[in-house]
Write an enzyme that holds these catalytic residues in place. Structure first.
Site, mmCIF file in Angstrom:
data_model
loop_
_atom_site.group_PDB
_atom_site.id
_atom_site.type_symbol
_atom_site.label_atom_id
_atom_site.label_comp_id
_atom_site.label_asym_id
_atom_site.label_seq_id
_atom_site.Cartn_x
_atom_site.Cartn_y
_atom_site.Cartn_z
ATOM 1 N N ILE A 292 -64.762 11.787 32.679
ATOM 2 C CA ILE A 292 -64.065 12.744 33.546
ATOM 3 C C ILE A 292 -64.042 12.308 34.934
ATOM 4 C CG2 ILE A 292 -64.152 15.043 34.220
ATOM 5 C CD1 ILE A 292 -65.779 14.960 31.463
ATOM 6 N N LYS A 293 -62.903 12.369 35.518
ATOM 7 C CA LYS A 293 -62.783 12.032 37.016
ATOM 8 C C LYS A 293 -62.415 13.220 37.634
ATOM 9 C CE LYS A 293 -59.969 8.952 40.333
ATOM 10 N NZ LYS A 293 -58.705 8.441 40.446
ATOM 11 N N VAL A 294 -63.288 13.733 38.863
ATOM 12 C CA VAL A 294 -62.802 14.758 39.730
ATOM 13 C C VAL A 294 -62.804 14.290 41.449
ATOM 14 C CG1 VAL A 294 -63.251 16.501 37.920
ATOM 15 C CG2 VAL A 294 -65.009 15.719 39.391
ATOM 16 N N TRP B 99 -58.305 12.118 34.431
ATOM 17 C CA TRP B 99 -58.085 12.369 35.900
ATOM 18 C C TRP B 99 -57.973 13.904 35.947
ATOM 19 C CZ3 TRP B 99 -58.012 7.543 34.609
ATOM 20 C CH2 TRP B 99 -57.945 6.372 35.507
#
Length: 309
Positions: free
Chosen positions: A206-208, A172
Site C-alpha cells: 500500500i502506498k499513501v 496507490w
C-alpha cells in the site's frame, strides 16, 4: 533465492496468496541495499503522465531518457522501479533481470478539465506486466471521488487476474474528491482510512502520502479523540497508518511527495522508520536532483532504514 527471517515473517502474513505472488514480494524485499531488512525504497516515475515532461524532467534533462531511471534504481541498490508501460518497454531488454519492476497500469493527466471527476484510465494490462517480467502492477485509487467505486471494481478485477498469474498488486491510495479540500486529502483520519481501503481491496503493498495532524471527518475526529490516538509527530501518524493496514500485516510505503530539501526528505524517512512503516516510494525528490546528489540522498535513506543515520 534465500530469504531472511524478517522477510519470511512478512510473507507469513499473506496467508491466502499463492507462491508466485509471495515469490515476487520476496524478489522486491530481497533486492538491493535494503534486501532482507523488511524495508524498501522504490523509484516511481509516472509523473510525466500526471504533470507533463517539462514539469517532470526539465530541471534534470538526463531524466527525459527512461534508461536514466532504470540505471539510477540499479546503481542506487533500490528495491524496485515503477513506471507506465512506455518507459518500462523502453528499457525492458537492456535492464532485464537487473531490478524488479512495477507496471503502473492506470494514469490520469493534468490536461483534464478541473470540473471532471477524479479518476484514472486503465493504460496497461496484467498480460503486459507478465510479458515484461514485472514483479507487480501498480494502480491508483481516489477514495472520496464520485468515481471511486468504479476504480475499486477495476482494481479488484485486475488484482484477481494478477494474483492468478503470480503477480503482486500495489495500490496507490490517494484521497481526492468533490467534497475533500486540500487539508482533507492529507488529514490523519482520511489517510489512515485510505490505507485501510487499499488493504481491504487486497493490495499486497500500500502506498499513501504522509499525513498531517489535521482531522477532517467529524465522526472520525470523535473516534480519534475517544481512542486517545496520538498524532503529534509524523512517526505517530505513520504508526496509525501501519495499524490501519491490518495491524501491520501488509507492507506500507510512503510517498516522497513534491520536490523539497534533502533534510525534509531524510526527516520523513526517519519518521517512517520510527513509526514502523516499510519504507519510501520516492520519485521527484530523486530524479529532479542531479544524479550525484540523488545517489547521495538515496544512500543516506538506506542508512536511515538500517538504523545507521
Amino acid at each position: 533465492m534465500r530469504t531472511t527471517r524478517i522477510v519470511q515473517k512478512i510473507l507469513s502474513c499473506y496467508e491466502g496468496e499463492n507462491p508466485g505472488v509471495k515469490g515476487n514480494l520476496a524478489r522486491m524485499l530481497m533486492e538491493g541495499k535494503l534486501g532482507g531488512t523488511g524495508k524498501m525504497i522504490i523509484l516511481p516515475v509516472d509523473q510525466g503522465f500526471e504533470h507533463g515532461p517539462a514539469r517532470s524532467f526539465s530541471v534534470n534533462p538526463a531524466a527525459y531518457d527512461p534508461h536514466y531511471h532504470y540505471q539510477m534504481a540499479v546503481d542506487a541498490g533500490l528495491s524496485a522501479y515503477a513506471a507506465p508501460l512506455g518507459p518500462l518497454e523502453a528499457g525492458a531488454d537492456t535492464f532485464a533481470g537487473q531490478i524488479p519492476t512495477i507496471l503502473k497500469v492506470n494514469s490520469a493527466n493534468s490536461l483534464l478539465p478541473k470540473v471532471a471527476p477524479k479518476t484514472q484510465a486503465i493504460t496497461a494490462s496484467v498480460d503486459d506486466a507478465l510479458r515484461l517480467g514485472c514483479a507487480a502492477i501498480g494502480f491508483t485509487i481516489y477514495p472520496g471521488s464520485s468515481q471511486s467505486l468504479d476504480m475499486f471494481g477495476d482494481i479488484a478485477e485486475m488484482r484477481r487476474e494478477a494474483a492468478a498469474k503470480g503477480i503482486a498488486t500495489i495500490i496507490w491510495s490517494y484521497p481526492r474528491g468533490e467534497d475533500l479540500d486540500k487539508d482533507a486529502e492529507t488529514a490523519a483520519d482520511v489517510t489512515a482510512y485510505a490505507a485501510h481501503i487499499a488493504a481491504l481491496l487486497g493490495a499486497h503493498i500500500i502506498k499513501v502520502k504522509l499525513s498531517t495532524d489535521h482531522l477532517s471527518q467529524p465522526e472520525a475526529k470523535k473516534a480519534f479523540e475517544a481512542g486517545h490516538i496520538p498524532l503529534a509527530t509524523q512517526a505517530d501518524r505513520v504508526r496509525e497508518c501501519v495499524r490501519s493496514v491490518m495491524n501491520g500485516k501488509r507492507i506500507i510505503v510512503f510517498s516522497g511527495g513534491a520536490a523539497k530539501g534533502a533534510d525534509s526528505v531524510l526527516d520523513d524517512a526517519r519518521a517512517i522508520r520510527d513509526g514502523g512503516g516499510n519504507g519510501s516510494i520516492i520519485g521527484r525528490n530523486c530524479f529532479q536532483r542531479p544524479r550525484e546528489e540523488a545517489m547521495e540522498l538515496l544512500q543516506t535513506m538506506v542508512d536511515i532504514y538500517k538504523g545507521k543515520a
